[in-house]
Design a protein around this motif. Structure first.
Motif, PDB file in Angstrom:
ATOM      1  N   TRP A 226      27.414  69.719 -21.553  1.00 25.52           N
ATOM      2  CA  TRP A 226      28.246  68.534 -21.346  1.00 25.52           C
ATOM      3  C   TRP A 226      29.561  69.020 -20.768  1.00 25.52           C
ATOM      4  N   ARG A 227      29.785  68.713 -19.498  1.00 28.96           N
ATOM      5  CA  ARG A 227      31.098  69.024 -18.934  1.00 28.96           C
ATOM      6  C   ARG A 227      31.946  67.768 -19.009  1.00 28.96           C
TER       7      ARG A 227
ATOM      8  N   GLY B  39      34.200  64.667 -18.673  1.00 25.05           N
ATOM      9  CA  GLY B  39      34.714  64.025 -17.475  1.00 25.05           C
ATOM     10  C   GLY B  39      33.753  64.115 -16.304  1.00 25.05           C
ATOM     11  N   GLU B  40      32.666  64.880 -16.440  1.00 30.49           N
ATOM     12  CA  GLU B  40      31.763  65.063 -15.301  1.00 30.49           C
ATOM     13  C   GLU B  40      30.333  64.597 -15.573  1.00 30.49           C
ATOM     14  N   PHE B  41      29.615  65.316 -16.435  1.00 27.62           N
ATOM     15  CA  PHE B  41      28.201  64.970 -16.612  1.00 27.62           C
ATOM     16  C   PHE B  41      27.650  65.610 -17.877  1.00 27.62           C
TER      17      PHE B  41
ATOM     18  N   ILE C 294      20.270  64.344 -15.347  1.00 32.08           N
ATOM     19  CA  ILE C 294      21.728  64.480 -15.379  1.00 32.08           C
ATOM     20  C   ILE C 294      22.334  63.099 -15.527  1.00 32.08           C
TER      21      ILE C 294
ATOM     22  N   ARG D 137      25.727  61.050 -15.277  1.00 28.83           N
ATOM     23  CA  ARG D 137      27.122  61.084 -14.827  1.00 28.83           C
ATOM     24  C   ARG D 137      27.863  59.864 -15.369  1.00 28.83           C
ATOM     25  N   PHE D 138      29.199  59.962 -15.418  1.00 29.16           N
ATOM     26  CA  PHE D 138      29.968  58.800 -15.855  1.00 29.16           C
ATOM     27  C   PHE D 138      31.169  58.626 -14.945  1.00 29.16           C
TER      28      PHE D 138
END
Lengths: 320, 551
Positions: free
Chosen positions: B218-219, B221-223, B243, B245-246
């Motif tokens: 989990w990065r 702010g990214e995915f 994956i 994403r948000f």
């Protein structure tokens, strides 16, 4: 120089204390708290209240503030209310992407502004000057979210040249050189928005500073000695005209790390600005406070840096 | 003991049996195996521990990693998930679940009944920080355990490695939906962490479950990256990687249109661009949520049924559906979603009839006085609190204002973020202590509501004892018959009888109009033709995720 530095550091400490107090007060004045954003029929208010107690947000604001100060003084930035992540790690993970985005944009902006500012100062009131000035005003006036959406529409959706969002292509799982290229492609649109909206101001500053210098006696002397126009512009007028620009560079430093709320949100860039907005809406004050304090430290450092650069480039300025 | 499937049709039982067979054999009809799909959602999950204050955005990812004992069917009944079957005791107080054979966690350890008991016991632990105790408080001995007076919850019993039973203090109809809403956690992972520190612990961000996908990274702010779980009971998913994403809704729409994400929710404004795109398919899904106008019944003007009725008649809900929703939705005439079994299909419709509204107000003594009406020197004027965040809902506010002006009711719109609205609906005194709602706290507000699993979720919104600070009845609904029915719905086990109970609540709330129902929006998703099998339905976006495949 040393007493000057000591003096500035002492001032800085006082300012930081004031900033922390004011930003905490503003945070506390915002209606609602972190748990009040969570309304779920399966979670009765008594459970939310218990969670508030655990987080300590049921206490009066001044008690919360003193506790925050105590924790920070002992090196603990606390945990995010929303995610439970350690604040230092959360904020730390955003520094890199923000710096990459803002640093690239700043370097491009600076180079572009120096070039366009000098060119237009050399030929004031020509079609070129009016063209650049007009574009600069357009850049200042058009809101960045509009520029961003317009660029995405044209360059991602219509032409397909650049990706719309994100730091890289997450699905591709690239590494090495292709990954660098991919990241650079992801940088193009957000950097363009920041340059288009940010260069305008700097171009105007450089132009008027260089124009001022071109009217000085020493420039006339140089020209009468037979120095070529290009050398006059670059070696004399631009160099001296850079002095006020240094101030702008100094105050731009905090922006490099504080990030851009709009650009980061539109391009889903994992930066500081987006984190700040999300934490404000979630009433996640440990995170919001950490970002505010980081920005305050950078403002102080930036102005200190500008003063030091001044002294370095202008022998007339001495701090004693 | 008598076996009760609680599902109403043979078809579902047959489907469940088929699933069990398919799972045992690990077979899955994949159009293609392997590859990576990228999906998007509009907000980042807060955490991935299902027992820590879950939001929809959290659950959308949690349901990829975790599994439940039972899960909802498309007709909103329940079917086996980790459990292969369950039984109800004769006194209707004990539910016994039998786990499938050979279930494993993502780390390879076997799933046992003790993991199930651990999960439900944790929700009642005195130091449990996640807010979901109320769901299990009906279990025998849960209150005592929560108060620190017992070492375990006596109503949760591990019978053998694969069998666990739950006993409630009284017959409790919504308990099956409760079970169907809890993701099971592995005791050897979560039990190793002090429960009081769950909220801050790394298990919050690196979940281990037994669902179709294994958490990878989990990065922030990214995915979030997940990979297929080879040991999933229903058979390994077709995809290798998924994956999530948000990001901002418009950006995620742009990413869908440009092919960077394979599936994403679509805002109404983007529906036509998705529908007309050659590589994209638009999915229109009925949801279980709707929007309404809440009224503060402590306000004497709003306490007058004629005024509430006039508001309901004067608001042009057809225009909202055809204009703001572009037809992707419908109006509704009471407080339950039209596609839920609690909705009374025979409920009296609320027409758009400004003329009737004017007559009602005239008869009630509210007479036109210039632009607006007044009575005894008081103007018929309300503040309308509008929470930001839902674009369509924000746009309904000026429509309501204009509609009500036409019948002589003045509305002043105040926009605010959700947290601020909550401070008006659930107010506090100067010391920060929750207090009762007064006439000054609010007049009208816009809000959404939905059934997550069971109409019992409305209880706290409709019974007089649950007005703030005790519960969520901010409006101040006090209708004895409604309260009696809501309480009866909890202990009525026969499904047909329950339907009758809640449908009667629906009819009574239509009469009362304490909640003025507006519209029920459909959910829109877009998917790239590259991704096949994507088929969101009323249960959510990921229902058949294991069958998704990419070309």
């Amino acid at each position: 120089m040393l007493p000057f530095l000591v003096n500035r550091l002492a001032q800085g400490a006082v300012i930081l204390a004031l900033v922390s107090f004011v930003s905490f007060a503003i945070t506390a004045a915002a209606p609602g708290n972190a748990m009040q954003t969570f309304i779920d029929p399966n979670v009765p208010p008594s459970q939310l209240r218990a969670a508030e107690e655990r987080l300590g947000i049921d206490r009066p604001a001044h008690v919360q503030y003193l506790r925050w100060v105590r924790e920070v003084a002992s090196g603990n930035l606390g945990y995010s209310f929303r995610t439970g992540r350690p604040v230092a790690a959360l904020v730390g993970s955003r520094i890199g992407p923000t710096f990459l985005l803002m640093g690239t944009a700043f370097a491009v902006t600076l180079l572009l502004a120096l070039w366009l500012g000098t060119v237009t100062a050399a030929r004031p009131y020509t079609a070129l000057d009016y063209g650049v000035t007009g574009a600069a005003f357009a850049g200042i006036s058009v809101p960045s979210f509009f520029t961003a959406m317009a660029l995405i529409y044209v360059f991602s959706l219509r032409l397909g040249w650049f990706p719309t969002s994100g730091l890289e292509d997450y699905a591709a799982g690239l590494s090495g050189w292709p990954r660098l290229v991919d990241r650079a492609r992801h940088l193009v649109l957000p950097v363009s928005v920041l340059v288009l909206t940010g260069a305008a101001e700097l171009v105007r500053h450089v132009r008027s500073a260089v124009l001022d210098e071109l009217r000085q006696d020493y420039v006339r002397t140089a020209r009468s000695k037979g120095v070529g126009e290009g050398a006059v512009l670059r070696r004399h007028a631009l160099r001296n005209g850079l002095l006020p620009v240094i101030t702008l560079v100094g105050v731009s430093l905090p922006r490099l790390l504080a990030g851009s709320v709009v650009v980061e949100t539109v391009f889903t860039w994992p930066g500081m600005g987006r984190l700040l907005v999300e934490s404000v809406f979630a009433r996640d004050y440990p995170v919001a406070m950490a970002i505010n304090m980081l920005a305050a430290v950078l403002v102080l450092l930036g102005s200190l840096l500008a003063d030091a650069l001044y002294a370095a480039v202008d022998p007339r300025i001495r701090y004693s | 003991m008598r076996t009760r499937t609680l599902t109403r049709s043979l078809l579902i039982t047959a489907a469940a049996a088929w699933l069990a067979v398919a799972g045992a054999q690990g077979q899955r009809a994949c159009e293609a195996v392997g590859g990576t799909a990228t999906i998007a959602q509009w907000s980042e999950p807060g955490n991935l521990n299902p027992l820590i204050f879950p939001t929809t955005y959290d659950e959308n990812v949690q349901e990829l990693v975790f599994a439940r004992l039972i899960r909802p069917t498309e007709t909103l009944s329940f079917e086996p998930d980790m459990a292969e079957s369950w039984e109800v005791s004769d006194d209707a107080r004990t539910l016994t679940f039998r786990l499938r054979e050979g279930l494993t966690w993502h780390d390879g350890r076997p799933v046992t009944a003790r993991d199930v008991a651990f999960t439900f016991t944790a929700m009642a632990h005195p130091e449990y920080p996640g807010g979901r105790f109320a769901e299990v408080s009906i279990l025998e001995g849960a209150e005592a355990y929560n108060a620190g007076e017992a070492d375990s919850v006596s109503g949760i019993r591990v019978i053998d490695d694969r069998t666990v039973s739950f006993t409630t203090v009284e017959p409790y109809a919504p308990f099956l939906p409760v079970i169907g809403g809890v993701f099971i956690l592995p005791e050897h992972v979560y039990g190793a962490v002090d429960i009081a520190s769950w909220q801050q612990d790394a298990t919050n961000r690196e979940p281990v479950g037994s669902g179709p996908f294994v958490f990878q990274q989990w990065r922030p702010g990214e995915f979030i990256e997940l990979t297929a779980f080879d040991g999933y009971w229903e058979g390994r998913p077709c995809l290798d990687r998924l994956i999530v994403r948000f990001g901002d809704q418009n950006t995620m729409l742009a990413a869908l249109l440009s092919g960077e994400v394979d599936a994403a929710p679509v805002p109404v404004d983007g529906a036509s661009s998705v529908a007309s795109h050659p590589d994209l398919e638009l999915h229109v899904v009925d949801a279980l949520s709707f929007q309404y106008i809440g009224t503060n019944l402590r306000n004497p003007m709003l306490a007058d049924p004629a005024v509430r009725q006039a508001i309901a008649l004067a608001v042009n809900r057809d225009a909202m559906v055809t204009g703001l929703l572009q037809g992707y939705g419908s109006k509704l005439d009471t407080i339950f979603p039209t596609n839920h079994w609690s909705y009374p299909q025979d409920v009296e419709p609320i027409p758009y009839d400004p003329e009737a509204a004017r007559t009602l107000l005239d008869d009630a003594g509210w007479l036109q006085d210039g632009e607006y009406r007044s009575k005894d020197g008081r103007q018929l004027a309300f503040r309308l609190f509008v929470p930001t965040g839902n674009q369509v809902r924000e746009r309904t506010a000026p429509v309501i204002q204009a509609n009500l002006r036409q019948v002589g009711i003045r509305v002043d719109i105040e926009m605010m973020d959700f947290a601020t609205l909550v401070t008006h609906l659930m107010p506090r005194d100067a010391q920060g202590t929750p207090r009762a709602v007064t006439v000054d706290d609010f007049d009208l507000f816009l809000l959404g509501f939905g059934v997550e699993r069971d109409p019992n979720e409305y209880l706290s919104y409709l019974i007089p004892s649950d007005m703030p600070p005790n519960g969520f009845n901010f409006i101040g609904v006090d209708i004895p018959e409604v309260a009696e029915l809501m309480l009866r719905g909890r202990v009525t086990l026969d499904q047909a009888e329950r339907e009758a109970v809640y449908q009667q609540v629906g009819r009574l709330m239509r009469e009362s109009l304490a909640w003025i129902p507006l519209y029920q929006a459909q959910e829109l998703y877009g998917s790239n033709v590259r991704l096949s099998g994507f088929g969101p339905d009323v249960r959510g976006v990921n229902v058949n995720v294991a069958n998704w495949s990419v070309r």
